[in-house]
Design an enzyme around this catalytic site. Structure first.
Site, short mmCIF file in Angstrom:
data_model
loop_
_atom_site.label_atom_id
_atom_site.label_comp_id
_atom_site.label_asym_id
_atom_site.label_seq_id
_atom_site.Cartn_x
_atom_site.Cartn_y
_atom_site.Cartn_z
N ASN A 110 -93.25 -19.01 -84.97
CA ASN A 110 -93.07 -19.43 -83.58
C ASN A 110 -94.28 -18.97 -82.78
OD1 ASN A 110 -91.73 -20.33 -81.18
ND2 ASN A 110 -91.19 -18.20 -80.73
N HIS A 112 -95.42 -17.78 -78.85
CA HIS A 112 -94.83 -17.32 -77.60
C HIS A 112 -95.95 -16.93 -76.63
CE1 HIS A 112 -91.79 -15.69 -74.97
NE2 HIS A 112 -92.56 -14.63 -74.81
C1 GRF Z 1 -96.05 -22.88 -75.01
O1 GRF Z 1 -96.47 -22.05 -73.97
C2 GRF Z 1 -95.38 -22.07 -76.10
O2 GRF Z 1 -95.93 -20.81 -76.28
C3 GRF Z 1 -93.97 -21.96 -75.58
O3 GRF Z 1 -93.71 -23.20 -74.99
C4 GRF Z 1 -94.93 -23.82 -74.58
C5 GRF Z 1 -94.99 -25.15 -75.27
O4 GRF Z 1 -96.08 -25.91 -74.86
N1 GRF Z 1 -93.08 -21.55 -76.64
P1 GRF Z 1 -96.42 -27.25 -75.62
O5 GRF Z 1 -95.15 -28.09 -75.68
O6 GRF Z 1 -96.92 -26.92 -76.99
O7 GRF Z 1 -97.46 -27.90 -74.78
#
Ligand code: GRF
Length: 204
Positions: A110, A112
């Protein structure tokens, strides 16, 4: 030459991380191919990105399943049907259930938008600003049963500026996310990652 790893990406939203992963895969940055994109949101732009690149995409509706476990099992079945080696959560707005974590432990990552263990959960960038942190960043980690608690693979720090808003900080963090997620996948594809308890050893 050994075969490319088969990768699935689970995304609920815009999918810019998915895009960074697709681009990295296409330029041969890691020895893996994204063969499936799954979303729990039928309007996710991530699904459109998959389509644009001729990657199979599946919308799976939580409301079609009675329990969270049933929903998770349907996803596991789908992933197993595609013989997926590595599962990447990229803006996937659901917590992976027990079965899913166990089935894919050590094979599911994942990303984050904070330097974990600081600011887990939702709105991590806002949490960092509200707290007054001077440095935040992003983390790629293996998924365990907790929320953003699994063993850390790669992190990158991003400075918080005096005049930052949630948007400006999020943008700068996102730019780093787009670098470290492909890097973590590259390490994985090269067989460099070894989980030892909470620690992930990166060899070489
Ligand atoms: C990112 O900031 C990721 O870290 C978090 O949700 C956001 C998703 O952005 N879990 P995207 O959909 O990849 O543009």
């Amino acid at each position: 030459m050994r075969e490319k790893l088969r990768i699935a990406v689970l995304a609920s939203g815009n999918g810019t991380n998915l895009q960074a992963l697709i681009d990295a895969s296409q330029r041969g940055y890691f020895h893996g191919q994204i063969v499936l994109v799954v979303s729990n949101n039928k309007d996710a732009y991530a699904l459109k990105r998959a389509e644009n690149h001729n990657i199979d995409s599946v919308f799976i509706n939580r409301n079609d399943y009675r329990t969270r476990d049933d929903f998770d099992r349907a996803i596991i079945k789908l992933l197993e049907g595609y013989r997926i080696d590595l599962v990447l959560l990229a803006g996937y707005m659901r917590v992976a259930g027990r079965d899913m974590v166990h089935t894919f432990y050590g094979r599911m990552m994942n990303i984050h938008p904070s330097l974990l263990p600081a600011f887990p959960g939702l709105e991590a960038q806002k949490q960092a600003l509200d707290y007054g942190a001077k440095v935040s960043g992003c983390t790629v980690h293996f998924v365990d049963e907790g929320v953003d608690t699994g063993p850390i693979i790669v992190q990158r720090a991003v400075e918080v500026c005096e005049d930052d808003t949630v948007e400006s900080l999020s943008d700068r963090i996102l730019a780093e996310e787009h670098k470290i997620y492909p890097l973590a996948v590259r390490f994985y594809c090269e067989g460099k990652l070894k989980i030892e308890g909470r620690r992930v050893r990166v060899s070489g």
